[in-house]
Design an enzyme around this catalytic site. Structure first.
Site, PDB file in Angstrom:
ATOM      1  N   ASP A 190      -0.132  28.111  18.736  1.00 43.95           N
ATOM      2  CA  ASP A 190      -0.225  29.497  18.326  1.00 43.95           C
ATOM      3  C   ASP A 190       0.272  30.323  19.514  1.00 43.95           C
ATOM      4  O   ASP A 190       0.428  29.786  20.618  1.00 43.95           O
ATOM      5  CB  ASP A 190      -1.668  29.843  17.981  1.00 43.95           C
ATOM      6  CG  ASP A 190      -1.862  31.278  17.540  1.00 43.95           C
ATOM      7  OD1 ASP A 190      -0.937  31.845  16.918  1.00 43.95           O
ATOM      8  OD2 ASP A 190      -2.924  31.846  17.828  1.00 43.95           O
ATOM      9  N   ASP A 242      -0.432  34.339  20.194  1.00 45.13           N
ATOM     10  CA  ASP A 242      -1.358  35.348  20.700  1.00 45.13           C
ATOM     11  C   ASP A 242      -2.715  34.729  21.011  1.00 45.13           C
ATOM     12  O   ASP A 242      -3.313  34.056  20.178  1.00 45.13           O
ATOM     13  CB  ASP A 242      -1.519  36.489  19.690  1.00 45.13           C
ATOM     14  CG  ASP A 242      -0.269  37.330  19.603  1.00 45.13           C
ATOM     15  OD1 ASP A 242       0.215  37.772  20.664  1.00 45.13           O
ATOM     16  OD2 ASP A 242       0.233  37.553  18.494  1.00 45.13           O
ATOM     17  N   THR A 281       3.160  30.963  14.641  1.00 46.40           N
ATOM     18  CA  THR A 281       2.451  32.228  14.815  1.00 46.40           C
ATOM     19  C   THR A 281       2.559  33.088  13.560  1.00 46.40           C
ATOM     20  O   THR A 281       3.512  32.969  12.799  1.00 46.40           O
ATOM     21  CB  THR A 281       3.014  32.992  16.036  1.00 46.40           C
ATOM     22  OG1 THR A 281       2.315  34.229  16.159  1.00 46.40           O
ATOM     23  CG2 THR A 281       4.503  33.256  15.908  1.00 46.40           C
ATOM     24  N   SER A 282       1.573  33.947  13.394  1.00 43.01           N
ATOM     25  CA  SER A 282       1.631  34.940  12.316  1.00 43.01           C
ATOM     26  C   SER A 282       2.478  36.130  12.734  1.00 43.01           C
ATOM     27  O   SER A 282       2.778  36.991  11.929  1.00 43.01           O
ATOM     28  CB  SER A 282       0.218  35.416  11.968  1.00 43.01           C
ATOM     29  OG  SER A 282      -0.553  34.342  11.501  1.00 43.01           O
ATOM     30  N   LYS A 326      -1.866  31.829   7.669  1.00 41.84           N
ATOM     31  CA  LYS A 326      -3.078  31.179   8.142  1.00 41.84           C
ATOM     32  C   LYS A 326      -4.280  31.831   7.468  1.00 41.84           C
ATOM     33  O   LYS A 326      -4.261  33.026   7.238  1.00 41.84           O
ATOM     34  CB  LYS A 326      -3.186  31.323   9.659  1.00 41.84           C
ATOM     35  CG  LYS A 326      -2.060  30.659  10.423  1.00 41.84           C
ATOM     36  CD  LYS A 326      -2.188  30.964  11.902  1.00 41.84           C
ATOM     37  CE  LYS A 326      -1.044  30.410  12.719  1.00 41.84           C
ATOM     38  NZ  LYS A 326      -1.162  30.720  14.134  1.00 41.84           N
ATOM     39  N   ASP A 380      -6.395  29.570  18.868  1.00 44.63           N
ATOM     40  CA  ASP A 380      -7.593  30.233  19.377  1.00 44.63           C
ATOM     41  C   ASP A 380      -8.450  30.900  18.315  1.00 44.63           C
ATOM     42  O   ASP A 380      -9.562  31.318  18.591  1.00 44.63           O
ATOM     43  CB  ASP A 380      -7.206  31.283  20.426  1.00 44.63           C
ATOM     44  CG  ASP A 380      -6.522  32.479  19.803  1.00 44.63           C
ATOM     45  OD1 ASP A 380      -5.718  32.289  18.876  1.00 44.63           O
ATOM     46  OD2 ASP A 380      -6.786  33.610  20.251  1.00 44.63           O
TER      47      ASP A 380
END
Length: 162
Positions: free
Chosen positions: A9, A11, A101-102, A133, A158
């Protein structure tokens, strides 16, 4: 199980972005008269449009994404590398790894460049998936592009929703 690839991921894992994102979501919440803590609790590991749908179903997620992007632009791209990220990624040169990642591609590329982080050959962004996600679509796509069985991958994430 043999670990053959790492799927990261971005962030909160490779970039220290929490404080900046909190300021942006707090400002947006205030603009819309929403509870800051409730909104913040639904942002981690998700696309902004999905958070908007959950906290303000009467608002247009596409319009609100533009507002959030404007708030982000006002913050700038000062997202430092997370502690140890530069060293870790420097050691992965010959090992398969990917970003999942989003977030969106352009800002992530800018932030990685500014933070002196390398980019892997495989990168999956929010705009590359139809189901965000916590659905595993992004991670499954990354494993496929790395020609690796998903069971042989380790995900570094995270957020519980990630």
């Amino acid at each position: 199980m043999a670990i053959k690839a790492l799927l990261f991921d971005v962030d909160g894992v490779l970039l220290d972005s929490s404080a900046t994102h909190r300021r942006i979501w707090d400002a947006w919440s205030d603009m819309r008269g929403l509870d800051r803590n409730l909104v913040w609790s639904l942002t981690h590991g998700r696309r902004p449009e999905d958070t908007v749908r959950d906290v303000a179903p009467d608002l247009d997620p596409t319009v609100e994404r533009k507002v959030l992007n404007q708030l982000m632009a006002m913050e700038g791209d000062a997202f430092p590398a997370a502690s140890g990220a530069v060293s870790l990624l420097g050691k992965l040169e010959r090992h398969p790894w990917a970003l999942v990642t989003s977030g969106s591609q352009a800002p992530v590329h800018r932030r990685f460049r500014l933070a002196a982080l390398p980019l892997p050959s495989v990168q999956i962004y929010g705009e590359n998936v139809t189901r965000s996600k916590p659905h595993p679509e992004g991670y499954l796509k990354a494993a496929e592009l790395l020609l690796t069985d998903p069971n042989d991958c380790i995900v570094i994430e995270d957020a519980p929703t990630g």
